[in-house]
Write a protein that holds these residues in place. Structure first.
Motif, short mmCIF file in Angstrom:
data_model
loop_
_atom_site.label_atom_id
_atom_site.label_comp_id
_atom_site.label_asym_id
_atom_site.label_seq_id
_atom_site.Cartn_x
_atom_site.Cartn_y
_atom_site.Cartn_z
N GLU A 148 0.77 -1.03 0.01
CA GLU A 148 -0.03 -0.12 -0.09
C GLU A 148 1.03 1.27 -0.21
O GLU A 148 0.84 2.20 -0.73
N LEU A 164 2.31 1.63 -3.53
CA LEU A 164 1.26 2.15 -4.56
C LEU A 164 1.06 3.68 -4.23
O LEU A 164 0.84 4.39 -5.13
N LYS A 165 0.89 4.03 -3.01
CA LYS A 165 0.69 5.64 -2.82
C LYS A 165 2.05 6.45 -3.21
O LYS A 165 1.77 7.25 -3.83
N GLU A 190 1.43 6.42 -7.01
CA GLU A 190 0.39 7.52 -7.28
C GLU A 190 0.67 8.90 -7.10
O GLU A 190 0.42 9.71 -8.01
N ALA A 191 1.53 9.13 -6.13
CA ALA A 191 1.96 10.67 -5.89
C ALA A 191 2.93 11.20 -6.86
O ALA A 191 2.91 12.05 -7.28
N GLN A 192 3.84 10.09 -7.29
CA GLN A 192 4.77 10.31 -8.50
C GLN A 192 4.23 10.83 -9.72
O GLN A 192 4.27 11.43 -10.56
N ARG A 193 2.95 9.71 -10.05
CA ARG A 193 2.10 10.10 -11.40
C ARG A 193 1.19 11.31 -11.29
O ARG A 193 0.70 11.67 -12.40
N ALA A 194 1.06 11.67 -10.21
CA ALA A 194 -0.34 12.73 -9.89
C ALA A 194 0.08 13.95 -10.70
O ALA A 194 -0.89 14.61 -11.32
N LEU A 228 -0.78 12.97 -14.44
CA LEU A 228 -2.35 12.87 -14.76
C LEU A 228 -3.08 14.16 -14.59
O LEU A 228 -4.22 14.10 -15.16
N THR A 270 -8.13 8.17 -17.81
CA THR A 270 -7.78 6.77 -18.49
C THR A 270 -8.27 6.71 -20.13
O THR A 270 -7.70 6.33 -20.81
#
Length: 300
Positions: free
Chosen positions: A76, A79-80, A83-87, A90, A276
């Motif tokens: 977890e 994954l967080k 996600e923070a790196q991709r934010a 996105l 997406t």
């Protein structure tokens, strides 16, 4: 009795265990000190592990360990972090209209990679892993588009789907079942098939094709155009090229004209998040059949 036979082996100076087989005696050679200490350390390490980490199985779970670590918690956290790196990327894709993504090569490439992953999960079942399609499912690598191949058109098709009757904005077209509904007779359908095969360069012009030309003008030209090159407003395919969704042989064309075709594509706008869907549009556009000016991505 074996203890009575114990003795010191003079060549090695080691005591025997008192066993003998055909004159061969077993020496009671002690284990090396380094091996013993290694064994003791592993025992100590194992005991410490069961204290600090999850180890002992219980009825519903395992002991949690004093450190509170778990593989699920580690996953977890990773994954967080991802996600923070991709934010930021996105958010940038979300703020950019689909038709403008190609104007930013770096952002477009990021969208393509995200769309590639989403395609493998959601689209390969119909279009194949290489997006080459199959009978009834379009090849997304060529330039033959039913509804248009620019970024805006692809995005629209993905968001609203094709022939979703419960959705007002869906792509919708309806080809009559000329034979099943009694619009044309079997001999007329054969003439029409002959004409379609003639304009697609599969058959030489003849009297039957000539009869089919008049039938085409009266029944098909409104959607496919007077020259049979299709009309994207209605999703009507180009009948003059060599690309067929269901097949261009005589038997398949007869089936198509007799009973019609009405393939359905889901509207991904209700199944996937907007970013997406936008990334999927970028990936499909990048496959090689996308229209308008291409973006030179980093992979080329």
């Amino acid at each position: 009795m074996a203890d009575d036979k114990k003795r010191i082996d003079h060549p090695t100076g080691t005591e025997t265990v008192g066993h003998e087989w055909d004159g061969i005696e077993e020496l009671n050679t002690p284990l090396p000190r380094w091996w013993l200490w290694t064994f003791y350390i592993t025992i100590a390490w194992g005991l410490a592990y069961t204290i600090f980490y999850p180890a002992w199985p219980m009825i519903r779970s395992a002991t949690a360990g004093t450190l509170g670590w778990s593989s699920q918690g580690q996953l977890e956290g990773e994954l967080k972090a991802a996600e923070a790196q991709r934010a930021p990327v996105l958010r940038a894709i979300a703020a950019t209209p689909a038709e403008h993504l190609t104007g930013n090569p770096q952002l477009f490439q990021a969208a393509v990679e995200g769309g590639r992953a989403a395609f493998r999960v959601n689209c390969v079942q119909c279009h194949g892993s290489g997006a080459t399609g199959s009978k009834g499912y379009p090849n997304l690598n060529d330039d033959d588009w039913l509804w248009g191949g620019d970024m805006g058109a692809i995005h629209h098709t993905l968001v609203d789907g094709v022939r979703n009757p419960d959705h007002e904005a869906t792509r919708m077209s309806l080809m009559p079942a000329f034979g099943r509904d009694g619009i044309l007779q079997p001999d007329q359908i054969q003439s029409l098939v002959a004409y379609v095969r003639t304009i697609s360069h599969q058959r030489k012009p003849d009297a039957m094709a000539l009869q089919g030309r008049d039938l085409f003008a009266a029944n098909c030209a409104a959607c496919h155009g007077p020259d049979g090159k299709g009309n994207r407003q209605f999703g009507a395919p180009n009948l003059t090229d060599g690309i067929w969704l269901y097949g261009g042989d005589e038997a398949t064309l007869t089936e198509t004209i007799t009973n019609s075709r009405a393939g359905v594509m889901p509207r991904w706008g209700e199944k996937l998040d907007p970013v997406t869907v936008k990334m999927l549009a970028a990936y499909v556009y990048s496959l090689g059949g996308g229209e308008a000016k291409k973006v030179q991505t980093a992979s080329r």
